[in-house]
Every structure is written in structure tokens, then in C-alpha cells.
Scaffold this motif. Structure first.
Motif, PDB file in Angstrom:
ATOM      1  N   GLN A 132       7.209  -6.512  -4.786  1.00  0.00           N
ATOM      2  CA  GLN A 132       5.867  -5.958  -4.953  1.00  0.00           C
ATOM      3  C   GLN A 132       5.887  -4.442  -4.771  1.00  0.00           C
ATOM      4  OE1 GLN A 132       2.812  -7.863  -2.613  1.00  0.00           O
ATOM      5  NE2 GLN A 132       1.324  -6.272  -3.046  1.00  0.00           N
ATOM      6  N   LEU A 133       6.587  -3.971  -3.737  1.00  0.00           N
ATOM      7  CA  LEU A 133       6.686  -2.521  -3.504  1.00  0.00           C
ATOM      8  C   LEU A 133       7.398  -1.845  -4.667  1.00  0.00           C
ATOM      9  CD1 LEU A 133       7.500  -2.435   0.316  1.00  0.00           C
ATOM     10  CD2 LEU A 133       5.340  -1.814  -0.793  1.00  0.00           C
ATOM     11  N   ARG A 134       8.442  -2.489  -5.187  1.00  0.00           N
ATOM     12  CA  ARG A 134       9.162  -1.908  -6.319  1.00  0.00           C
ATOM     13  C   ARG A 134       8.258  -1.800  -7.547  1.00  0.00           C
ATOM     14  NH1 ARG A 134      14.068  -4.293  -9.811  1.00  0.00           N
ATOM     15  NH2 ARG A 134      14.327  -2.473 -11.110  1.00  0.00           N
ATOM     16  N   THR A 135       7.450  -2.816  -7.783  1.00  0.00           N
ATOM     17  CA  THR A 135       6.519  -2.780  -8.917  1.00  0.00           C
ATOM     18  C   THR A 135       5.518  -1.641  -8.747  1.00  0.00           C
ATOM     19  OG1 THR A 135       6.743  -5.157  -9.255  1.00  0.00           O
ATOM     20  CG2 THR A 135       4.799  -4.112 -10.207  1.00  0.00           C
ATOM     21  N   ILE A 136       4.980  -1.492  -7.543  1.00  0.00           N
ATOM     22  CA  ILE A 136       4.015  -0.414  -7.279  1.00  0.00           C
ATOM     23  C   ILE A 136       4.682   0.948  -7.453  1.00  0.00           C
ATOM     24  CG2 ILE A 136       2.610   0.673  -5.468  1.00  0.00           C
ATOM     25  CD1 ILE A 136       2.005  -2.269  -4.537  1.00  0.00           C
ATOM     26  N   GLU A 137       5.925   1.072  -6.959  1.00  0.00           N
ATOM     27  CA  GLU A 137       6.659   2.340  -7.133  1.00  0.00           C
ATOM     28  C   GLU A 137       6.851   2.653  -8.615  1.00  0.00           C
ATOM     29  OE1 GLU A 137      10.316   1.841  -4.993  1.00  0.00           O
ATOM     30  OE2 GLU A 137       9.355   2.051  -3.037  1.00  0.00           O
ATOM     31  N   SER A 138       7.172   1.636  -9.412  1.00  0.00           N
ATOM     32  CA  SER A 138       7.410   1.891 -10.844  1.00  0.00           C
ATOM     33  C   SER A 138       6.126   2.294 -11.551  1.00  0.00           C
ATOM     34  CB  SER A 138       8.052   0.692 -11.521  1.00  0.00           C
ATOM     35  OG  SER A 138       7.127  -0.357 -11.666  1.00  0.00           O
ATOM     36  N   LEU A 139       4.978   1.871 -11.021  1.00  0.00           N
ATOM     37  CA  LEU A 139       3.689   2.226 -11.618  1.00  0.00           C
ATOM     38  C   LEU A 139       3.157   3.572 -11.121  1.00  0.00           C
ATOM     39  CD1 LEU A 139       1.921  -1.256 -11.336  1.00  0.00           C
ATOM     40  CD2 LEU A 139       2.798  -0.199 -13.423  1.00  0.00           C
ATOM     41  N   SER A 140       3.549   3.952  -9.892  1.00  0.00           N
ATOM     42  CA  SER A 140       2.916   5.123  -9.277  1.00  0.00           C
ATOM     43  C   SER A 140       3.825   6.336  -9.091  1.00  0.00           C
ATOM     44  CB  SER A 140       2.323   4.738  -7.914  1.00  0.00           C
ATOM     45  OG  SER A 140       3.368   4.332  -7.025  1.00  0.00           O
ATOM     46  N   SER A 191       7.040   9.000 -10.243  1.00  0.00           N
ATOM     47  CA  SER A 191       7.790   9.524 -11.386  1.00  0.00           C
ATOM     48  C   SER A 191       9.221   8.986 -11.324  1.00  0.00           C
ATOM     49  CB  SER A 191       7.816  11.053 -11.327  1.00  0.00           C
ATOM     50  OG  SER A 191       8.617  11.483 -10.235  1.00  0.00           O
ATOM     51  N   ALA A 192       9.957   9.112 -12.422  1.00  0.00           N
ATOM     52  CA  ALA A 192      11.352   8.661 -12.456  1.00  0.00           C
ATOM     53  C   ALA A 192      12.164   9.377 -11.382  1.00  0.00           C
ATOM     54  CB  ALA A 192      11.949   8.913 -13.834  1.00  0.00           C
ATOM     55  N   GLU A 193      11.890  10.659 -11.197  1.00  0.00           N
ATOM     56  CA  GLU A 193      12.614  11.438 -10.185  1.00  0.00           C
ATOM     57  C   GLU A 193      12.319  10.898  -8.788  1.00  0.00           C
ATOM     58  OE1 GLU A 193      13.448  16.153  -9.206  1.00  0.00           O
ATOM     59  OE2 GLU A 193      11.891  15.600 -10.649  1.00  0.00           O
ATOM     60  N   GLU A 194      11.066  10.599  -8.501  1.00  0.00           N
ATOM     61  CA  GLU A 194      10.688  10.053  -7.187  1.00  0.00           C
ATOM     62  C   GLU A 194      11.306   8.668  -6.978  1.00  0.00           C
ATOM     63  OE1 GLU A 194       6.283  12.030  -6.438  1.00  0.00           O
ATOM     64  OE2 GLU A 194       6.492  10.441  -7.942  1.00  0.00           O
ATOM     65  N   ARG A 195      11.341   7.868  -8.056  1.00  0.00           N
ATOM     66  CA  ARG A 195      11.964   6.535  -7.948  1.00  0.00           C
ATOM     67  C   ARG A 195      13.450   6.665  -7.635  1.00  0.00           C
ATOM     68  NH1 ARG A 195       9.191   5.559 -12.734  1.00  0.00           N
ATOM     69  NH2 ARG A 195      11.072   5.014 -13.891  1.00  0.00           N
ATOM     70  N   TYR A 196      14.115   7.653  -8.230  1.00  0.00           N
ATOM     71  CA  TYR A 196      15.541   7.871  -7.967  1.00  0.00           C
ATOM     72  C   TYR A 196      15.765   8.260  -6.505  1.00  0.00           C
ATOM     73  CZ  TYR A 196      20.181   9.981  -8.035  1.00  0.00           C
ATOM     74  OH  TYR A 196      21.483  10.298  -7.749  1.00  0.00           O
ATOM     75  N   TYR A 197      14.949   9.189  -5.990  1.00  0.00           N
ATOM     76  CA  TYR A 197      15.093   9.605  -4.583  1.00  0.00           C
ATOM     77  C   TYR A 197      14.800   8.448  -3.626  1.00  0.00           C
ATOM     78  CZ  TYR A 197      15.348  14.339  -6.471  1.00  0.00           C
ATOM     79  OH  TYR A 197      15.717  15.449  -7.174  1.00  0.00           O
ATOM     80  N   TYR A 204      18.269   0.032 -13.496  1.00  0.00           N
ATOM     81  CA  TYR A 204      17.437  -0.437 -12.382  1.00  0.00           C
ATOM     82  C   TYR A 204      16.137   0.361 -12.317  1.00  0.00           C
ATOM     83  CZ  TYR A 204      16.027  -1.433  -7.547  1.00  0.00           C
ATOM     84  OH  TYR A 204      15.320  -1.797  -6.420  1.00  0.00           O
ATOM     85  N   LEU A 205      16.232   1.671 -12.572  1.00  0.00           N
ATOM     86  CA  LEU A 205      15.064   2.556 -12.498  1.00  0.00           C
ATOM     87  C   LEU A 205      14.206   2.511 -13.763  1.00  0.00           C
ATOM     88  CD1 LEU A 205      16.768   5.680 -10.873  1.00  0.00           C
ATOM     89  CD2 LEU A 205      15.319   3.982  -9.736  1.00  0.00           C
ATOM     90  N   GLY A 206      14.749   1.910 -14.830  1.00  0.00           N
ATOM     91  CA  GLY A 206      14.004   1.828 -16.079  1.00  0.00           C
ATOM     92  C   GLY A 206      14.017   3.119 -16.879  1.00  0.00           C
ATOM     93  N   ILE A 207      15.114   3.884 -16.753  1.00  0.00           N
ATOM     94  CA  ILE A 207      15.259   5.149 -17.494  1.00  0.00           C
ATOM     95  C   ILE A 207      16.625   5.157 -18.181  1.00  0.00           C
ATOM     96  CG2 ILE A 207      13.714   6.450 -15.968  1.00  0.00           C
ATOM     97  CD1 ILE A 207      16.156   7.546 -14.506  1.00  0.00           C
ATOM     98  N   THR A 208      16.847   6.151 -19.027  1.00  0.00           N
ATOM     99  CA  THR A 208      18.151   6.244 -19.698  1.00  0.00           C
ATOM    100  C   THR A 208      19.155   6.936 -18.779  1.00  0.00           C
ATOM    101  OG1 THR A 208      17.695   8.410 -20.668  1.00  0.00           O
ATOM    102  CG2 THR A 208      17.020   6.462 -21.950  1.00  0.00           C
TER     103      THR A 208
END
Length: 196
Positions: A138-146, A148-154, A175-179
């Protein structure tokens, strides 16, 4: 096989006596994996849940076009399976592979059901484990919605500092949903910011 890690993992949530511990350990099967070896393949019946003793595993979904999307990584002291398919004894939606030489302890669905009957406190253990997994997702889903890709990486680096050194850039990007190229740009930007 060395069972100390899994015994400590169980002890975080339930207390077992020696007889219960021995019974539980008797149900496990050790499996040694080579790098890139699969323990589960999409469409294969999901019969086991695996506890990682050593190495790193990855669960991913392969779409019809051949694109991989990483769902999770599992490091030592983690459990991994395709949970929906394991519980319901359905063909797997995920593939699980070893990213390096690894060792897992596996418990079949039949043995898990028997464990619930013989040592009912294991229902509490697996309930807590599934609650924690649900919260993580659930937290991962919220992170992916809220985020940025850079914030998800950090966030990924903070959560899995040891994993980042053992996993390829392509796998982290999936895993992060980016290239991988976008992840490379994020890392380059981070390096420049650290140097200035």
C-alpha cells in the motif's frame, strides 16, 4: 542446513518450544540456486513460499510484449512467493529468479496447512507477515502516485541500501517503473549535486 536465521525470523512474532520448532523445521526443504535460476515461472502452479537464507531474489511480471516489471526483491531474512497464487493454488502471475547464488528454505501449501493444524500459533505468524506485506505494498502504491521518480529512487536507497549494490540498474528501474536511461540521469544528477 543452517536454520538459525529462520528461527530468529519466527521468534520476532511467536514463541515456539523445542518440539514445535523441530516440527516446523522438519517441514522445510532447502534449495540452492544458481544465478538466474528460477524457483517459480509465470503460469506454473505456485506450490511453495520461500524464506531467503542467502543471496537475492526478484519477483517480476512479464507482459505479453516481453516487458518485465519488478514487483519485489527479497534479501536474506525475507519471505517471497506469488501470494495470491500460493494461497489459492493457482498458476503463477509472477516469475521469481535468483539474482545471485542463493539459498532458500521452502514450505509447501500442504505443509503450511498442516502446520496451522499442528501448531496453531503459526496462523498468527503468517497473519502478521501478510499484514506487513499488505502495508508495504500500500505504501509503495501511494509512493508511486505521489512521489517523483527521483524521490522514489531515494526512498528505494533508504529502504534497501544493501540491495542497491547487488541489483542491476535495469532491475531497479523496472521496480521504480522508469527506464534505465532515466535512472542513469537521476544518478548522474545526484552525483553532480554531491560534488557541488
Amino acid at each position: 542446513m543452517d536454520e538459525s536465521l529462520i528461527v530468529k525470523n519466527i521468534a520476532r512474532h511467536i514463541s515456539l518450544n523445542d518440539k514445535e520448532t523441530s516440527y516446523f523445521l522438519s517441514l522445510l526443504k532447502e534449495k540452492k540456486l544458481q544465478k538466474r535460476e528460477l524457483i517459480l515461472k509465470q503460469q506454473q502452479l505456485c506450490k511453495e513460499i520461500s524464506f531467503v537464507q542467502s543471496g537475492v531474489l526478484r519477483a517480476f511480471y512479464l507482459d505479453p510484449a516481453g516487458k518485465e516489471s519488478t514487483v519485489m526483491f527479497a534479501l536474506p531474512d525475507w519471505w517471497i512467493t506469488d501470494m495470491y497464487c500460493f494461497i489459492n493454488q493457482k498458476p503463477a502471475m509472477l516469475t521469481i529468479e535468483a539474482l545471485e547464488e542463493s539459498s532458500v528454505l521452502q514450505l509447501t501449501k500442504d505443509n503450511l496447512d498442516e502446520l496451522y493444524t499442528q501448531v496453531p500459533k503459526f496462523e498468527k505468524f503468517f497473519r502478521i507477515m501478510m499484514q506487513n506485506a499488505y502495508i508495504r505494498e500500500q505504501l509503495r502504491t501511494i509512493e508511486s502516485l505521489s512521489l517523483s521518480a527521483e524521490e522514489r529512487y531515494y526512498t528505494f536507497l533508504q529502504k534497501y541500501p544493501l540491495a542497491a549494490e547487488r541489483i542491476t540498474q535495469k532491475q531497479i528501474a523496472s521496480y521504480l517503473g522508469i527506464t534505465p536511461e532515466f535512472l542513469s540521469a537521476i544518478k548522474t544528477n545526484k552525483q553532480k549535486n554531491n560534488e557541488s
